[in-house]
Scaffold this motif. Sequence first.
Motif, mmCIF file in Angstrom:
data_model
loop_
_atom_site.group_PDB
_atom_site.id
_atom_site.type_symbol
_atom_site.label_atom_id
_atom_site.label_comp_id
_atom_site.label_asym_id
_atom_site.label_seq_id
_atom_site.Cartn_x
_atom_site.Cartn_y
_atom_site.Cartn_z
ATOM 1 N N TYR A 79 23.947 56.744 37.898
ATOM 2 C CA TYR A 79 24.395 55.345 38.039
ATOM 3 C C TYR A 79 25.228 53.926 36.825
ATOM 4 O O TYR A 79 25.778 53.179 37.528
ATOM 5 N N PHE A 80 24.171 54.567 35.439
ATOM 6 C CA PHE A 80 25.285 53.865 34.966
ATOM 7 C C PHE A 80 26.930 54.321 34.739
ATOM 8 O O PHE A 80 27.374 53.290 34.796
ATOM 9 N N TRP A 81 26.789 55.523 34.478
ATOM 10 C CA TRP A 81 28.734 55.837 34.600
ATOM 11 C C TRP A 81 29.846 55.322 35.303
ATOM 12 O O TRP A 81 30.540 55.715 35.645
ATOM 13 N N LEU A 82 28.792 55.620 36.698
ATOM 14 C CA LEU A 82 29.293 55.705 38.095
ATOM 15 C C LEU A 82 29.463 54.188 38.882
ATOM 16 O O LEU A 82 30.683 54.029 39.219
ATOM 17 N N GLU A 83 28.304 53.595 38.417
ATOM 18 C CA GLU A 83 28.147 52.307 39.207
ATOM 19 C C GLU A 83 29.020 51.353 37.907
ATOM 20 O O GLU A 83 29.415 49.980 37.793
ATOM 21 N N TRP A 133 33.490 47.149 32.785
ATOM 22 C CA TRP A 133 35.099 47.329 32.149
ATOM 23 C C TRP A 133 35.499 46.355 33.251
ATOM 24 O O TRP A 133 37.013 46.356 33.163
ATOM 25 N N ALA A 134 35.809 46.408 34.726
ATOM 26 C CA ALA A 134 36.529 45.760 35.959
ATOM 27 C C ALA A 134 36.630 44.033 35.275
ATOM 28 O O ALA A 134 37.153 43.185 35.172
ATOM 29 N N GLU A 135 35.336 43.572 34.483
ATOM 30 C CA GLU A 135 34.993 42.522 34.892
ATOM 31 C C GLU A 135 35.619 41.949 33.513
ATOM 32 O O GLU A 135 35.565 40.583 33.584
ATOM 33 N N GLU A 169 36.498 57.347 36.120
ATOM 34 C CA GLU A 169 36.393 59.394 36.847
ATOM 35 C C GLU A 169 37.342 60.191 36.910
ATOM 36 O O GLU A 169 37.284 61.395 36.655
ATOM 37 N N ALA A 170 38.597 60.008 36.563
ATOM 38 C CA ALA A 170 39.528 60.693 35.740
ATOM 39 C C ALA A 170 39.560 60.923 34.698
ATOM 40 O O ALA A 170 39.821 62.723 34.298
ATOM 41 N N ARG A 184 37.284 52.902 23.238
ATOM 42 C CA ARG A 184 38.108 53.067 24.072
ATOM 43 C C ARG A 184 38.307 52.967 24.841
ATOM 44 O O ARG A 184 39.023 51.806 26.080
ATOM 45 N N LEU A 185 37.007 51.800 25.713
ATOM 46 C CA LEU A 185 36.956 50.294 26.688
ATOM 47 C C LEU A 185 36.793 48.990 25.919
ATOM 48 O O LEU A 185 37.044 48.009 26.802
ATOM 49 N N SER A 186 36.199 49.177 24.190
ATOM 50 C CA SER A 186 36.636 48.228 23.447
ATOM 51 C C SER A 186 35.242 47.114 24.502
ATOM 52 O O SER A 186 34.870 46.182 24.985
ATOM 53 N N LEU A 187 34.029 47.744 24.939
ATOM 54 C CA LEU A 187 33.275 47.747 25.037
ATOM 55 C C LEU A 187 31.785 48.444 23.890
ATOM 56 O O LEU A 187 31.782 49.432 24.403
ATOM 57 N N PRO A 188 30.704 47.776 24.303
ATOM 58 C CA PRO A 188 29.436 48.009 23.789
ATOM 59 C C PRO A 188 28.634 49.050 24.670
ATOM 60 O O PRO A 188 27.426 48.162 25.074
ATOM 61 N N ILE A 189 28.678 49.814 24.574
ATOM 62 C CA ILE A 189 28.114 51.404 25.345
ATOM 63 C C ILE A 189 27.236 50.834 25.087
ATOM 64 O O ILE A 189 26.211 50.825 26.354
#
Length: 229
Positions: A26-30, A36-38, A52-53, A73-78
């Motif tokens: 759920y976390f990685w795919l949804e 990240w889109a936000e 996914e690529a 890579r995503l500039s996000l606090p994973i």
Amino acid sequence: MLDWRQIDTVLLDMDGTLLDLHFDNYFWLEHLPKRWAELSGISVAEAKQQLEAEYQELNGKIEWYCLDYWSKRLSLPITELKREVMDKIQMRPDTPAFLTALKNSGRQVILVTNAHPDSLSLKIERTTLASYIDTLVSTHEFGVTKEQQELWQQLQQRFGFDPKRTLFVDDSLPILQSAQRFGIGHLLAVANPDSQKPSRAITEFPAIEDYSVLLAGIKGAANGSVISE
């Protein structure tokens, strides 16, 4: 299924093996694609496609499992994003009885996960895994993953187990194949790692859907009985 009289050490995967893989899927795919889109201003569909690529490109490599890599890579606090959905972190319902039987049997039991140490810490915080297993290992300590032979060599050097008298349980077939190449004598696949998805048909290795089928064998071997499963 297993001759427990021939098993001294048990190596256990975490996600999909002891814990329900639904959280990670759920976390990685949804959840991550949505967040990240936000941030990036792209659509969720495009974020999913791009991520996914990249997942496929990095599959099996240490970067795929590295929260530091994805944060940069995503500039996000994973790790913080994982906390947003940490209520989905759950042990498999058959895990406690299985781990209790292993602990009571006196065997050496080691959790070996490709998960990043921050992810491991989050799951230890959320579950009771640490009360059943004394030794918890993230492969990030070694800089290589379970898909690579170097990891198995270093694990064996650190813990001194006899590969032929070791059981390894995992839900990943490529990782089980890696363990097999190293010479791990007893291998077991989990056919239903994600509770929200149907069980898989696995023919390459012995496979289970519920650890309860193993309990009598574990206890019988510990008591010196001969039990055939």
